[in-house]
Design a protein around this motif. Structure first.
Motif, PDB file in Angstrom:
ATOM      1  N   MET A 169       0.836  -1.190   0.000  1.00 46.89           N
ATOM      2  CA  MET A 169       0.000   0.000   0.000  1.00 46.89           C
ATOM      3  C   MET A 169       0.866   1.234   0.000  1.00 46.89           C
ATOM      4  O   MET A 169       1.846   1.306   0.723  1.00 46.89           O
ATOM      5  CB  MET A 169      -0.878  -0.005   1.240  1.00 46.89           C
ATOM      6  N   ASP A 170       0.549   2.224  -0.841  1.00 39.03           N
ATOM      7  CA  ASP A 170       1.344   3.439  -0.910  1.00 39.03           C
ATOM      8  C   ASP A 170       1.152   4.248   0.355  1.00 39.03           C
ATOM      9  O   ASP A 170       0.064   4.727   0.638  1.00 39.03           O
ATOM     10  CB  ASP A 170       0.914   4.265  -2.129  1.00 39.03           C
ATOM     11  N   SER A 182      17.948   1.709 -14.096  1.00 42.13           N
ATOM     12  CA  SER A 182      17.093   1.486 -15.268  1.00 42.13           C
ATOM     13  C   SER A 182      16.301   0.186 -15.199  1.00 42.13           C
ATOM     14  O   SER A 182      15.257   0.052 -15.837  1.00 42.13           O
ATOM     15  CB  SER A 182      17.953   1.499 -16.532  1.00 42.13           C
ATOM     16  N   ARG A 183      16.770  -0.775 -14.449  1.00 38.05           N
ATOM     17  CA  ARG A 183      16.086  -2.079 -14.385  1.00 38.05           C
ATOM     18  C   ARG A 183      14.945  -2.084 -13.354  1.00 38.05           C
ATOM     19  O   ARG A 183      14.236  -3.088 -13.239  1.00 38.05           O
ATOM     20  CB  ARG A 183      17.080  -3.186 -14.047  1.00 38.05           C
ATOM     21  N   LEU A 184      14.780  -0.998 -12.637  1.00 43.40           N
ATOM     22  CA  LEU A 184      13.730  -0.929 -11.626  1.00 43.40           C
ATOM     23  C   LEU A 184      12.723   0.160 -11.990  1.00 43.40           C
ATOM     24  O   LEU A 184      13.070   1.141 -12.666  1.00 43.40           O
ATOM     25  CB  LEU A 184      14.327  -0.626 -10.250  1.00 43.40           C
ATOM     26  N   GLN A 185      11.515  -0.016 -11.525  1.00 45.27           N
ATOM     27  CA  GLN A 185      10.457   0.950 -11.810  1.00 45.27           C
ATOM     28  C   GLN A 185       9.592   1.146 -10.576  1.00 45.27           C
ATOM     29  O   GLN A 185       9.149   0.172  -9.958  1.00 45.27           O
ATOM     30  CB  GLN A 185       9.596   0.475 -12.984  1.00 45.27           C
ATOM     31  N   ARG A 186       9.338   2.409 -10.219  1.00 48.68           N
ATOM     32  CA  ARG A 186       8.453   2.688  -9.107  1.00 48.68           C
ATOM     33  C   ARG A 186       7.019   2.337  -9.461  1.00 48.68           C
ATOM     34  O   ARG A 186       6.590   2.472 -10.596  1.00 48.68           O
ATOM     35  CB  ARG A 186       8.532   4.164  -8.725  1.00 48.68           C
ATOM     36  N   VAL A 187       6.276   1.895  -8.480  1.00 48.40           N
ATOM     37  CA  VAL A 187       4.851   1.615  -8.696  1.00 48.40           C
ATOM     38  C   VAL A 187       4.135   2.935  -8.954  1.00 48.40           C
ATOM     39  O   VAL A 187       4.370   3.900  -8.243  1.00 48.40           O
ATOM     40  CB  VAL A 187       4.266   0.913  -7.453  1.00 48.40           C
ATOM     41  N   ALA A 194      -4.234   7.309  -4.301  1.00 53.96           N
ATOM     42  CA  ALA A 194      -5.472   6.542  -4.323  1.00 53.96           C
ATOM     43  C   ALA A 194      -5.264   5.136  -4.844  1.00 53.96           C
ATOM     44  O   ALA A 194      -5.944   4.208  -4.458  1.00 53.96           O
ATOM     45  CB  ALA A 194      -6.514   7.267  -5.168  1.00 53.96           C
ATOM     46  N   GLN A 195      -4.300   4.958  -5.764  1.00 45.39           N
ATOM     47  CA  GLN A 195      -4.089   3.641  -6.354  1.00 45.39           C
ATOM     48  C   GLN A 195      -3.451   2.704  -5.347  1.00 45.39           C
ATOM     49  O   GLN A 195      -2.586   3.094  -4.572  1.00 45.39           O
ATOM     50  CB  GLN A 195      -3.192   3.763  -7.584  1.00 45.39           C
ATOM     51  N   ASP A 196      -3.865   1.443  -5.358  1.00 43.52           N
ATOM     52  CA  ASP A 196      -3.307   0.427  -4.479  1.00 43.52           C
ATOM     53  C   ASP A 196      -2.263  -0.367  -5.252  1.00 43.52           C
ATOM     54  O   ASP A 196      -2.597  -1.191  -6.080  1.00 43.52           O
ATOM     55  CB  ASP A 196      -4.425  -0.500  -4.001  1.00 43.52           C
ATOM     56  N   PRO A 197      -0.956  -0.114  -5.067  1.00 41.25           N
ATOM     57  CA  PRO A 197       0.074  -0.749  -5.871  1.00 41.25           C
ATOM     58  C   PRO A 197       0.218  -2.239  -5.649  1.00 41.25           C
ATOM     59  O   PRO A 197       0.845  -2.922  -6.442  1.00 41.25           O
ATOM     60  CB  PRO A 197       1.360  -0.007  -5.459  1.00 41.25           C
ATOM     61  N   THR A 198      -0.323  -2.783  -4.582  1.00 43.83           N
ATOM     62  CA  THR A 198      -0.220  -4.222  -4.379  1.00 43.83           C
ATOM     63  C   THR A 198      -1.215  -4.979  -5.231  1.00 43.83           C
ATOM     64  O   THR A 198      -1.139  -6.200  -5.343  1.00 43.83           O
ATOM     65  CB  THR A 198      -0.485  -4.598  -2.900  1.00 43.83           C
ATOM     66  N   GLY A 199      -2.162  -4.247  -5.813  1.00 45.27           N
ATOM     67  CA  GLY A 199      -3.163  -4.903  -6.633  1.00 45.27           C
ATOM     68  C   GLY A 199      -4.292  -5.495  -5.814  1.00 45.27           C
ATOM     69  O   GLY A 199      -5.241  -6.069  -6.357  1.00 45.27           O
ATOM     70  N   ALA A 200      -4.236  -5.379  -4.489  1.00 48.46           N
ATOM     71  CA  ALA A 200      -5.288  -5.935  -3.647  1.00 48.46           C
ATOM     72  C   ALA A 200      -6.532  -5.067  -3.740  1.00 48.46           C
ATOM     73  O   ALA A 200      -6.438  -3.848  -3.832  1.00 48.46           O
ATOM     74  CB  ALA A 200      -4.813  -6.015  -2.189  1.00 48.46           C
ATOM     75  N   VAL A 256       5.352  -3.373  -3.268  1.00 54.51           N
ATOM     76  CA  VAL A 256       4.609  -2.278  -2.657  1.00 54.51           C
ATOM     77  C   VAL A 256       4.961  -0.952  -3.302  1.00 54.51           C
ATOM     78  O   VAL A 256       4.100  -0.244  -3.819  1.00 54.51           O
ATOM     79  CB  VAL A 256       4.848  -2.228  -1.139  1.00 54.51           C
ATOM     80  N   PHE A 257       6.255  -0.594  -3.306  1.00 56.09           N
ATOM     81  CA  PHE A 257       6.688   0.674  -3.896  1.00 56.09           C
ATOM     82  C   PHE A 257       7.455   0.486  -5.195  1.00 56.09           C
ATOM     83  O   PHE A 257       7.622   1.439  -5.951  1.00 56.09           O
ATOM     84  CB  PHE A 257       7.566   1.440  -2.903  1.00 56.09           C
TER      85      PHE A 257
END
Length: 323
Positions: free
Chosen positions: A1-2, A318-323, A7-13, A261-262
């Motif tokens: 959870m951010d 570069s190989r990582l991306q923030r949610v 508002a978006q839930d990055p865990t997809g739950a 999560v993040f």
């Protein structure tokens, strides 16, 4: 959870359908481990009651007071509903119960006041850190708990002479590594020590709650605990501290935060998260040593500092991306 109130839930739950304040209080407890789930909050509450009925009540009290305070202050309703203003209050109240004594009436007003202040500190840090796309995490709890730890001995009506938080033991000369029993106890205790609870069976309930809310989060929590155990063993940490989960709880939170999560879930983020978990584990004795004059309690500072540093670095990787 951010933890920054997006508002978006990055865990997809999905957001639980249980209505009203009780569900929001439960989500506040679950958000200690990033889960915006009332079901997870029920598991966590059951775990606290399994450790002691007073701890269960204090956990509920802290989340309820913080959630109510956030509504009273007119903070973002979506964030409050997801439990984003309850988790620090939950931890502050539990810290007061453990440190000052759950059976002392004087602890209740401290827990309530600390939970209220944690909401204000959360809002303040959130306003500052949003500019860098960072979250306050459990820093508000750490700040309030640290002040409480330092200040409580000066007040005779609050301080009863025996701190309840276990400080890290010093390594014994010629001591052997942790036994198998200490290792598996420590694996589960790592989950419980996020809430100050050292019992392995309590940690098992916390893990069950995480898995019930998000299986990937459960996988990363287990990976973080295992990495913390391996790191502590490799560095020759005291076996007793390993067995009680005193070195691994920040590793659990860091691993979860940095993969799913993040940070977008990937093989690279998993590796990144495990490096973060090892870093947080290694930081724990150092921070405990810095606070030795005040009881040697690192709280979740190792998780906060490690995660903020690793998240700040993500845009450059570069190989990582923030949610």
């Amino acid at each position: 959870m951010d933890r920054g109130s997006n508002a978006q839930d990055p865990t997809g739950a999905t957001r639980p359908s249980v209505p009203g304040l009780p569900a929001e209080v439960l989500r506040g407890i679950a958000q200690v481990d990033f889960m915006p789930s009332a079901l997870c909050g029920l598991f966590f509450t059951a775990a606290l009651f399994a450790a002691g009925w007073r701890y269960g009540l204090y956990g509920l009290l802290g989340s309820a007071v913080a959630t109510g305070t956030a509504y009273a202050l007119g903070l973002d309703r979506e964030a409050v509903g997801r439990g984003l203003h309850g988790y620090n209050g939950c931890l502050v109240a539990l810290g007061a119960a453990v440190f000052l004594g759950a059976d002392h009436l004087g602890t209740v007003p401290v827990a309530v006041a600390g939970s209220v202040v944690s909401v204000i500190v959360t809002a303040a840090l959130g306003a500052v850190l949003t500019a860098w796309n960072l979250s306050a995490l459990t820093a508000p709890f750490c700040l309030v708990a640290s002040v409480m730890t330092v200040g409580a001995p000066a007040f005779r009506r609050l301080w009863h002479g025996t701190p309840g938080l276990a400080a890290l033991p010093a390594p014994a000369t010629g001591a052997t590594g942790p036994s198998w029993e200490q290792l598996w106890h420590g694996f589960f205790a790592d989950f419980g020590q996020v809430f100050f609870m050292p019992q392995w069976y309590v940690g098992l309930l916390f893990l069950a709650g995480i898995v019930a809310a998000d299986r990937w989060a459960g996988v990363m929590a287990c990976a973080g605990s295992a990495t913390a155990l391996l790191t502590a063993w490799a560095l020759g940490s005291p076996a007793d501290g390993v067995g009680r989960g005193l070195l691994g709880y920040s590793g659990v939170l860091t691993a979860m935060a940095l993969s799913g999560v993040f940070v977008v879930r990937s093989a690279w983020s998993v590796a990144y998260a495990l490096v973060g978990a090892a870093t947080a584990t290694a930081l724990t004795p150092a921070l405990a040593a810095l606070t030795a004059p005040f009881g040697g309690h690192a709280f979740t500072w190792p998780f906060v500092l490690t995660t903020l540093a690793f998240l700040a670095a993500v845009p450059a990787v570069s190989r990582l991306q923030r949610v």
